[in-house]
Scaffold this motif. Sequence first.
Motif, mmCIF file in Angstrom:
data_model
loop_
_atom_site.group_PDB
_atom_site.id
_atom_site.type_symbol
_atom_site.label_atom_id
_atom_site.label_comp_id
_atom_site.label_asym_id
_atom_site.label_seq_id
_atom_site.Cartn_x
_atom_site.Cartn_y
_atom_site.Cartn_z
ATOM 1 N N TRP A 21 -3.234 -7.662 -5.530
ATOM 2 C CA TRP A 21 -2.509 -6.872 -6.700
ATOM 3 C C TRP A 21 -1.051 -5.861 -6.682
ATOM 4 O O TRP A 21 -0.480 -6.255 -6.465
ATOM 5 C CB TRP A 21 -3.114 -6.497 -7.717
ATOM 6 C CG TRP A 21 -2.740 -5.966 -8.723
ATOM 7 C CD1 TRP A 21 -2.072 -6.648 -9.684
ATOM 8 C CD2 TRP A 21 -2.276 -4.680 -9.361
ATOM 9 N NE1 TRP A 21 -1.805 -6.127 -10.856
ATOM 10 C CE2 TRP A 21 -2.166 -4.963 -10.768
ATOM 11 C CE3 TRP A 21 -3.262 -3.361 -9.295
ATOM 12 C CZ2 TRP A 21 -1.641 -3.817 -11.473
ATOM 13 C CZ3 TRP A 21 -2.564 -2.080 -9.726
ATOM 14 C CH2 TRP A 21 -1.944 -2.598 -10.804
ATOM 15 N N LEU A 22 -2.181 -4.468 -5.588
ATOM 16 C CA LEU A 22 -1.140 -3.264 -4.826
ATOM 17 C C LEU A 22 -0.092 -4.224 -4.617
ATOM 18 O O LEU A 22 1.042 -3.159 -4.163
ATOM 19 C CB LEU A 22 -2.574 -2.577 -4.296
ATOM 20 C CG LEU A 22 -3.046 -2.190 -5.338
ATOM 21 C CD1 LEU A 22 -4.035 -1.516 -4.218
ATOM 22 C CD2 LEU A 22 -2.810 -0.966 -5.761
ATOM 23 N N LEU A 23 -0.809 -4.946 -3.515
ATOM 24 C CA LEU A 23 1.025 -5.577 -1.958
ATOM 25 C C LEU A 23 1.866 -6.414 -3.156
ATOM 26 O O LEU A 23 3.411 -5.800 -2.725
ATOM 27 C CB LEU A 23 -0.048 -6.524 -1.454
ATOM 28 C CG LEU A 23 -0.858 -5.921 -0.240
ATOM 29 C CD1 LEU A 23 -1.456 -6.239 0.915
ATOM 30 C CD2 LEU A 23 0.681 -4.933 0.448
ATOM 31 N N ILE A 24 1.300 -7.207 -4.634
ATOM 32 C CA ILE A 24 2.628 -7.378 -4.740
ATOM 33 C C ILE A 24 3.038 -6.585 -6.184
ATOM 34 O O ILE A 24 4.286 -7.001 -5.806
ATOM 35 C CB ILE A 24 1.384 -8.925 -5.821
ATOM 36 C CG1 ILE A 24 1.318 -10.304 -4.737
ATOM 37 C CG2 ILE A 24 2.619 -9.234 -6.985
ATOM 38 C CD1 ILE A 24 0.237 -11.060 -5.551
ATOM 39 N N ILE A 25 2.667 -5.769 -6.129
ATOM 40 C CA ILE A 25 3.111 -4.579 -7.477
ATOM 41 C C ILE A 25 4.224 -3.863 -6.796
ATOM 42 O O ILE A 25 5.203 -3.810 -7.133
ATOM 43 C CB ILE A 25 2.594 -3.998 -8.405
ATOM 44 C CG1 ILE A 25 1.830 -4.734 -8.507
ATOM 45 C CG2 ILE A 25 3.207 -2.483 -8.452
ATOM 46 C CD1 ILE A 25 2.106 -5.461 -10.236
ATOM 47 N N HIS A 26 3.755 -3.642 -5.834
ATOM 48 C CA HIS A 26 5.267 -2.783 -4.388
ATOM 49 C C HIS A 26 5.766 -3.362 -3.533
ATOM 50 O O HIS A 26 7.384 -3.019 -3.970
ATOM 51 C CB HIS A 26 4.092 -1.746 -2.851
ATOM 52 C CG HIS A 26 3.077 -0.679 -3.614
ATOM 53 N ND1 HIS A 26 1.751 -0.584 -4.607
ATOM 54 C CD2 HIS A 26 3.580 0.563 -3.903
ATOM 55 C CE1 HIS A 26 1.442 0.777 -4.767
ATOM 56 N NE2 HIS A 26 2.307 0.666 -4.265
ATOM 57 N N PHE A 27 5.751 -4.955 -3.408
ATOM 58 C CA PHE A 27 6.880 -5.637 -3.074
ATOM 59 C C PHE A 27 8.066 -5.804 -4.091
ATOM 60 O O PHE A 27 8.830 -6.029 -3.767
ATOM 61 C CB PHE A 27 5.850 -6.675 -2.372
ATOM 62 C CG PHE A 27 7.038 -7.620 -1.273
ATOM 63 C CD1 PHE A 27 7.523 -7.814 -0.750
ATOM 64 C CD2 PHE A 27 7.210 -8.407 -2.098
ATOM 65 C CE1 PHE A 27 7.963 -8.231 -0.248
ATOM 66 C CE2 PHE A 27 8.560 -9.910 -1.659
ATOM 67 C CZ PHE A 27 9.148 -10.098 -0.569
ATOM 68 N N SER A 28 6.794 -7.167 -5.185
ATOM 69 C CA SER A 28 8.164 -6.378 -6.145
ATOM 70 C C SER A 28 8.732 -5.012 -6.740
ATOM 71 O O SER A 28 9.870 -5.263 -6.598
ATOM 72 C CB SER A 28 7.597 -7.184 -7.405
ATOM 73 O OG SER A 28 6.658 -8.237 -7.275
ATOM 74 N N VAL A 29 8.482 -4.384 -6.652
ATOM 75 C CA VAL A 29 9.200 -2.972 -6.985
ATOM 76 C C VAL A 29 10.322 -2.608 -5.976
ATOM 77 O O VAL A 29 11.296 -2.751 -6.171
ATOM 78 C CB VAL A 29 8.218 -1.851 -7.007
ATOM 79 C CG1 VAL A 29 9.413 -0.897 -7.157
ATOM 80 C CG2 VAL A 29 8.110 -1.994 -8.245
#
Length: 148
Positions: A21-29
């Motif tokens: 979840w942390l990786l997906i959120i940061h990558f998306s931003v």
Amino acid sequence: MTLAPKPVELEIQPSRLLLAWLLIIHFSVVLMLLVSPIPLLISVGLAIMVCCGGYLCIQRWHRQGVQYLGWRDGIWMLEMNQLTDEVELQSYLIFPSLIQLVFLREGQSHRLFIFPDSVSREAQRHLRQRLTLVGVSSSEQSRFERQN
């Protein structure tokens, strides 16, 4: 004759779901910043800041504070950074795939999130049962009743 409640012992592992979840959120931003109409220099600068924040989040995830949670005879125990302390359960929330526990330790409040992949399914079920049956300590319940 009443049987003594079975103790709860959980070996808590870092959650891979939380990491994903942390990786997906940061990558998306970062992606949204790079394709946004913001000037390139500003978007790259913000993207670097988001990457640094993501790195710090992942480092914190990797150095998970709590390795062990136990309950025996009404006493909660937490092992944090190889030190085992007796703590007081202040409150808890049970969601379908997450348990949040709030403990008081050395005068400070600590939150512990237990994700489905942090402990075994059986251990999580046992913890849910214990929380439902025992709840918070009677001193905390009486303090809560005095406040309301």
